[in-house]
Scaffold this motif. Structure first.
Motif: not given
Lengths: 365, 277
Positions: A56, A76-77, A85, A91, A93, A102-103, A106, A154, B169-177, B180, B184-185
């Motif tokens: 990050l 990171p992905k 964290f 998330y 929503h 989610f992961p 994705e 994952k 950041w969590a979304a990015m670590v979880d595989g999102a660009t 995205r 998505k988040v």
């Protein structure tokens, strides 16, 4: 498994153009399946280091390797890491089951398989009955489990935990700590945890990296950190009640080596290198390595007696100078506040720090 | 103790009632005038005939209302879409990205938000004229959007500021660009903010009359606001209050219904809307 080589992270103040180093040349070598803690006071660079492992943040200098593969500039992905964290970052929503899946989604896994895997992971963390809920309907502890499930679902190579327990109450913290440790041992995932809580770091991890001012002060097992701190910072940072420190001079008298300060004269081991004779050093001694004796050359006055459950913490003050010493003893204290007492330091447990040389423990030279 | 509280409460309620009386009177007069003739004392729905036919009054013919209603909906939708499409990404940039001139631009936004647009109106008119987009919706939309965007971006930025970095950041670590993670988040998380600025955009557009009076000369292209304004101010002649209030009531009704159903969003705007610079 994870290697950090000469990692530097520099920030530039946009106004003054002054550069500050949040992380200043960190080298770490973490083995597969190890549980590592990054421990230090706030602002020591531990979270920054974790963020760079996650990808990050990008380091200003240095390289990061996973399994001997250079990943410094990998997104990171693409790193296959799970991260929890401090705020859990669930998330808001999405329902719990969608959060955990989610992961996987994705990654393009088909929905059926993703939700099956999420359910299996939820069962391990005992949150399968919460799957249909929204995050706002969960307690702090439950949210944390969801975050851990999402990080582990994952099947990551590395699990990163950023102060995951700082928002839980003290009792729950203990339980969660044990659970995280057991889960980690069961899955065998290489784990790095960031914490400012020394007790947590020592209890949960195989090895602890103590950081200060962006540098690793010592990277060792909890036992070694406590019993042979590499420098003054580590000695001072670890241990509760904290280590006592006295500045004084090493002298030779009648063939014996003594440590001498105002109101303190303590015999030392013979192994002191001769170059330190006559030099000013800082003596460190843990509270439980001090005994009350009938007579010694260290006379203090008792200022405070605190009852700590199975032992008593006694605070004493030197007569005629501001030096104070804390020590613990297990039997009930017969001495009263205001009494004078004689103290003896266990000479095998004494640490000497050379404050002219970055506070290094002279045993490490 | 209990008596004291009662006394204090009754004083407060009395004051509130007194203050509310003129407002209630105005609304009551407004509603009544549409169907009640004060001089003759007769109730009739004659004033509402504008709903089914053209109206001629004092030698002036007003176009039928329904095309105007359609214009209003089209114009309002355009404004909502354009403002949301610009304000959301712009607010994201102001909240999340570190670019050169960010702080200056933010200060400028703040000034623009409070700038009295009326003072620029002649220059604006000339520009619109030179661009050849006078008497077109494009001209009106351009001016309207540039006027309200600073405020909209500001409100939206507040919503983005409230979302912790961790979530992205969590979304990015979880595989999102990054894109995205945004879609998505982040977007679902600030959906109430998007709803809020959409509502503001709609209300602004629905109530717009000044720009129509200024830039639109074609009566059939008017929206409700412009239509009503023309009616009220035409050649300084005094029109039938009955007719004006009847059309006004027709114009207000959707807004009242809308408010009743969207109160929740408005409450949240107060909480999330105006945080941090």
């Amino acid at each position: 498994m994870i290697q950090l080589k000469g990692i530097v992270k520099e920030y530039e103040n946009t106004k003054t153009k002054e550069k500050t180093r949040a992380v200043d040349g960190v080298n770490l070598d973490i083995k597969k399946g190890e549980f590592i803690a990054l421990l230090g006071p706030s602002g020591c660079g531990k979270t920054t280091t974790l963020m760079m492992i996650a990808g990050l943040l990008k380091p200003t200098e240095g390289d990061i390797f996973f399994n001997d593969k250079l990943v410094t500039y990998m997104e990171p992905k693409d790193r296959n890491i799970g991260m929890v964290f401090q705020s859990y970052a669930i998330y808001p929503h999405l329902k719990v089951k969608d959060n955990i899946a989610f992961p996987l989604l994705e990654r393009g896994m088909n929905k059926k398989e993703a939700y099956e895997k999420s359910m299996a992971m939820a069962k391990i963390l005992q949150i399968e009955q919460l799957m249909e809920r929204k995050p706002a309907q969960l307690s702090g502890g439950q949210q944390q489990r969801v975050a851990i499930a999402r990080a582990l679902v994952k099947n990551p190579d590395i699990l990163l935990l950023d102060e995951p327990m700082s928002n839980l109450d003290a009792r729950l913290k203990l339980d969660v700590r044990d659970e995280i440790r057991q889960l980690q041992q069961k899955i065998g995932v290489t784990t790095v945890i960031v914490t400012h809580d020394q007790e947590e770091a020592q209890a949960i991890s195989d090895r602890v990296a103590v950081l200060d001012k962006g540098k690793i002060q010592q990277f060792d097992t909890p036992y070694n950190l406590y019993h042979s701190p590499r420098n003054y910072f580590v000695a001072n940072f670890l241990g509760n009640p904290p280590m006592n420190f006295i500045d004084g001079i090493v002298r030779v008298k009648n063939g014996n080596i003594f440590f001498e300060a105002d109101g303190v004269l303590q015999m030392l081991n013979e192994e002191i290198p001769s170059k330190y004779i006559g030099r000013t050093l800082r003596l460190g001694i843990r509270p439980h390595d001090i005994r009350m004796v009938a007579y010694s050359e260290i006379m203090f006055r008792i200022e405070l007696v605190e009852y700590l459950g199975q032992k008593e913490l006694i605070k004493t003050k030197s007569i005629g100078n501001p030096l104070s010493i804390r020590f613990t003893q297990e039997e009930k204290c017969t001495a009263k506040v205001g009494d004078t007492c004689y103290l003896d330091f266990d000479k095998n447990k004494i640490h000497l720090f050379d404050m002219d040389n970055e506070g290094i423990n002279i045993n490490y030279l | 103790m209990n008596k004291k509280v009662l006394l204090r409460k009754s004083i407060v309620h009395m004051l509130m009632t007194i203050l509310a009386v003129p407002i209630i009177f105005m609304v009551a007069w407004y509603v009544l005038s549409s169907s009640y003739n004060y001089s003759s004392g007769v109730f009739s729905l004659k004033n509402f005939s504008f709903l089914i036919e053209d109206i001629s009054f004092q030698g002036m013919t007003l176009p039928l209302i329904w095309p105007i209603v359609l214009n209003t909906l089209i114009y309002s939708s355009i404004i909502v879409v354009v403002e949301v499409m610009i304000a959301v990404p712009a607010a994201y940039a102001f909240s999340r990205l570190d670019f050169r001139g960010r702080k200056t631009a933010l200060k400028f936004l703040f000034i623009m938000r409070a700038f009295p647009g009326v003072t620029l109106i002649i220059a604006t008119f000339l520009i619109i004229l030179k661009l050849g987009i006078i008497n077109t919706y494009l001209g009106v939309v351009l001016v309207a959007v540039s006027g309200s965007l600073p405020g909209q971006i500001y409100i939206m930025k507040g919503f983005f500021d409230d979302v912790p970095w961790d979530l992205e950041w969590a979304a990015m670590v979880d595989g999102a660009t990054r894109w995205r993670a945004f879609r998505k988040v982040l977007l679902p998380t600030v959906s109430s903010g998007i709803g809020a600025i959409a509502v503001f955009a709609f209300l602004g557009a629905y109530g717009e009359w000044f720009l129509f009076k200024l830039f639109i000369f074609d009566d059939t292209a008017l929206t409700m606001g412009g239509y009503l304004a023309k009616l009220v101010t035409k050649e300084n002649s005094i029109l039938s209050y009955g007719l004006i209030t009847a059309i006004g009531l027709f114009y207000t009704l959707p807004i009242i219904i809308f408010y009743i159903f969207s109160q929740g969003i408005f409450m949240r705007i107060n909480i999330g809307g105006t945080k941090r610079v």
